[in-house]
Design an enzyme around this catalytic site. Sequence first.
Site, PDB file in Angstrom:
ATOM      1  N   LYS A 141      18.354  70.913  28.946  1.00 30.66           N
ATOM      2  CA  LYS A 141      17.964  71.444  30.534  1.00 30.66           C
ATOM      3  C   LYS A 141      18.276  70.715  31.422  1.00 30.66           C
ATOM      4  O   LYS A 141      17.972  69.973  31.729  1.00 30.66           O
ATOM      5  CB  LYS A 141      16.794  71.819  29.983  1.00 30.66           C
ATOM      6  N   ASP A 194      18.206  80.491  33.715  1.00 26.96           N
ATOM      7  CA  ASP A 194      17.235  80.293  33.285  1.00 26.96           C
ATOM      8  C   ASP A 194      16.367  80.813  34.620  1.00 26.96           C
ATOM      9  O   ASP A 194      16.807  82.404  35.273  1.00 26.96           O
ATOM     10  CB  ASP A 194      16.183  79.028  33.199  1.00 26.96           C
TER      11      ASP A 194
HETATM   12  P1  NDP Z   1      13.577  85.253  36.104  1.00 20.60           P
HETATM   13  O1  NDP Z   1      14.058  84.370  36.988  1.00 20.60           O
HETATM   14  O2  NDP Z   1      14.899  86.419  36.280  1.00 20.60           O
HETATM   15  O3  NDP Z   1      12.547  85.846  35.978  1.00 20.60           O
HETATM   16  C1  NDP Z   1      11.068  85.049  36.266  1.00 20.60           C
HETATM   17  C2  NDP Z   1       9.948  86.325  36.326  1.00 20.60           C
HETATM   18  O4  NDP Z   1       8.840  84.973  36.026  1.00 20.60           O
HETATM   19  C3  NDP Z   1       9.587  86.848  37.450  1.00 20.60           C
HETATM   20  O5  NDP Z   1       9.023  87.851  37.504  1.00 20.60           O
HETATM   21  C4  NDP Z   1       9.031  85.480  37.932  1.00 20.60           C
HETATM   22  O6  NDP Z   1       8.063  85.909  39.282  1.00 20.60           O
HETATM   23  C5  NDP Z   1       8.246  85.207  37.775  1.00 20.60           C
HETATM   24  N1  NDP Z   1       7.633  83.989  37.720  1.00 20.60           N
HETATM   25  C6  NDP Z   1       7.988  82.776  37.279  1.00 20.60           C
HETATM   26  N2  NDP Z   1       7.324  81.693  37.814  1.00 20.60           N
HETATM   27  C7  NDP Z   1       6.109  82.412  37.865  1.00 20.60           C
HETATM   28  C8  NDP Z   1       5.163  82.072  38.055  1.00 20.60           C
HETATM   29  N3  NDP Z   1       4.673  80.257  37.923  1.00 20.60           N
HETATM   30  N4  NDP Z   1       4.051  82.083  37.717  1.00 20.60           N
HETATM   31  C9  NDP Z   1       3.971  83.659  37.862  1.00 20.60           C
HETATM   32  N5  NDP Z   1       4.898  84.362  37.785  1.00 20.60           N
HETATM   33  C10 NDP Z   1       6.264  83.617  38.372  1.00 20.60           C
HETATM   34  O7  NDP Z   1      13.267  84.215  34.787  1.00 20.60           O
HETATM   35  P2  NDP Z   1      13.786  84.870  33.337  1.00 20.60           P
HETATM   36  O8  NDP Z   1      13.372  85.867  32.641  1.00 20.60           O
HETATM   37  O9  NDP Z   1      14.959  84.358  32.554  1.00 20.60           O
HETATM   38  O10 NDP Z   1      12.977  83.793  32.235  1.00 20.60           O
HETATM   39  C11 NDP Z   1      11.661  83.312  32.105  1.00 20.60           C
HETATM   40  C12 NDP Z   1      10.709  82.807  30.840  1.00 20.60           C
HETATM   41  O11 NDP Z   1      12.112  82.959  29.787  1.00 20.60           O
HETATM   42  C13 NDP Z   1      11.030  81.859  31.421  1.00 20.60           C
HETATM   43  O12 NDP Z   1      10.361  80.904  30.555  1.00 20.60           O
HETATM   44  C14 NDP Z   1      12.666  81.209  30.938  1.00 20.60           C
HETATM   45  O13 NDP Z   1      12.468  79.875  30.435  1.00 20.60           O
HETATM   46  C15 NDP Z   1      12.143  82.015  29.295  1.00 20.60           C
HETATM   47  N6  NDP Z   1      13.907  82.282  28.773  1.00 20.60           N
HETATM   48  C16 NDP Z   1      15.054  82.658  29.539  1.00 20.60           C
HETATM   49  C17 NDP Z   1      15.908  82.772  28.785  1.00 20.60           C
HETATM   50  C18 NDP Z   1      17.129  83.801  29.252  1.00 20.60           C
HETATM   51  O14 NDP Z   1      17.813  83.817  28.339  1.00 20.60           O
HETATM   52  N7  NDP Z   1      17.615  84.067  30.831  1.00 20.60           N
HETATM   53  C19 NDP Z   1      15.961  82.198  26.965  1.00 20.60           C
HETATM   54  C20 NDP Z   1      15.178  81.714  27.031  1.00 20.60           C
HETATM   55  C21 NDP Z   1      13.332  81.423  27.429  1.00 20.60           C
HETATM   56  P3  NDP Z   1       8.486  85.669  40.230  1.00 20.60           P
HETATM   57  O15 NDP Z   1       9.907  86.564  41.240  1.00 20.60           O
HETATM   58  O16 NDP Z   1       7.176  86.168  41.455  1.00 20.60           O
HETATM   59  O17 NDP Z   1       9.159  84.182  40.703  1.00 20.60           O
END
Ligand code: NDP
Length: 451
Positions: free
Chosen positions: A129, A169
């Site tokens: 990571k 991510d």
């Molecule tokens: P994005 O950046 O596309 O979206 C993240 C989302 O989570 C946004 O809505 C963001 O809100 C919110 N968020 C992030 N940090 C916080 C926080 N501290 N408190 C509240 N809301 C928060 O990321 P992904 O959708 O790619 O990733 C989301 C999750 O999925 C993560 O845990 C990631 O590790 C996991 N994941 C992702 C994969 C992928 O293929 N993308 C694969 C496997 C797991 P805001 O815009 O306000 O920051």
Amino acid sequence: MGNHAADIDAFMAALKAKNPGESEFHQAVHEVAQTIIPFLDTKPIYKDLKIFERMCEPDRTVMFRVCWQADDGAVHVNRGFRVQVNNAIGPYKGGCRFHPSVNLSVLKFLGFEQQFKNSLTGLPMGGAKGGSDFDPKGRSNAEIMRFCQAFMSELFRHIGPDVDVPAGDIGVGAKEIGYMFGQYKRLTNKFEGVLTGKGLEYGGSLIRTEATGYGAVYFLQNMLDVAGLDMDGKTVVVSGSGNVATHAAEKAHQLGGRVVTLSDSGGFVHDPDGMTQEKIDWVKELKKNGGRISEYADHFAGSTFHAKARPWHVPCDYALPCATQNEIGEEDANALIKNGVKAVSEGANMPTVDAGQKAFQAAGVLFGPAKAANAGGVAVSGMEMSQNSARVSWTDKELRNLLKTTMANIHQTCHQFGEGHGKDGGIDYVRGANIGGFVKVADAMLAFGVM
Ligand code: NDP
């Protein structure tokens, strides 16, 4: 558990002494240790050769300065990381996260989890990571491009298609991958499959964007099938509004669920009528342009915005946490249980605190842990690597089927190792995912001897 409790405590005490202050890393290891340490008794050589201790110590960690210039000329200094945890079963593989909360503890937890997740997919990928404490929010396109180029100017030395293949991510989507791939190509003069999540024009794979969210819903569906439940007309609560959340919402809606929430770090929206494809598409567009989820409530009548709150007190049948780590606290888990939740499938990594997981399991809620439930994303990344190596592009239909089959196989592995260990003899998916992911990596490590 007999004297395993003492073994786990001793193991954790040593880990904490060696890795002080890394609370997320401690939490992730503790979750796995609770099932793996008792399991080590089934094959003493794992214990004698300290296989689990080795899995908790990354092969290497690279930390570096990332210096870049903002549009106003100001110079910024961020920190970049790549944590290469284990390459026993294939090249290192795992996403990059750009978020101000990124530190060594967060990336070690994510890399640690990734080695088990990647093993569960059945594909030859090790665990890693990376990322940076850079905050892309409010930054111009040009600033994001300069940051990505600066980040890759060091990272390129440590990665390669047979070495380590990063992906996206939080904060890293198609745009950032494009800037990083371009910089890698410029620095090395090589066009090769060094990143996944690429655009379709330059070696990306169909279905990669959708894969994590869709996969989490397929995993949910697999759990429901075994339990004799279904999605039809059921209320689904989703957190987040990024890549994983919007695609989880989309698939849950397509399969007949009524998705009533999405969120971001500002709060959540509640839409009791349920989100249609048109509404979900609107959110995707909103987020692409840096919008806030609060705007949904201004745009769609009948919905409400709840500032600084998470959606877990909204009554639902199924919950899909898809934002970030530790977003379901113990109290949130208890509220979900009290309101009748029947299943939780984790789209985000480690979104549920340990006490919350235990509360769900004690209440007999079907609980699909992240390593299994969100493995669809990295699985399709593995398929992107295969397509790049063979210089072919598989069809949409082939990839959709492969994603579905992969999630069914992961579910089957969890079933195999978790059956009979859940409440009333049900399936303990946490145990199933941990052991199912552990065995292949452990046996490969045994083959290599002591190193
Ligand atoms: P994005 O950046 O596309 O979206 C993240 C989302 O989570 C946004 O809505 C963001 O809100 C919110 N968020 C992030 N940090 C916080 C926080 N501290 N408190 C509240 N809301 C928060 O990321 P992904 O959708 O790619 O990733 C989301 C999750 O999925 C993560 O845990 C990631 O590790 C996991 N994941 C992702 C994969 C992928 O293929 N993308 C694969 C496997 C797991 P805001 O815009 O306000 O920051």
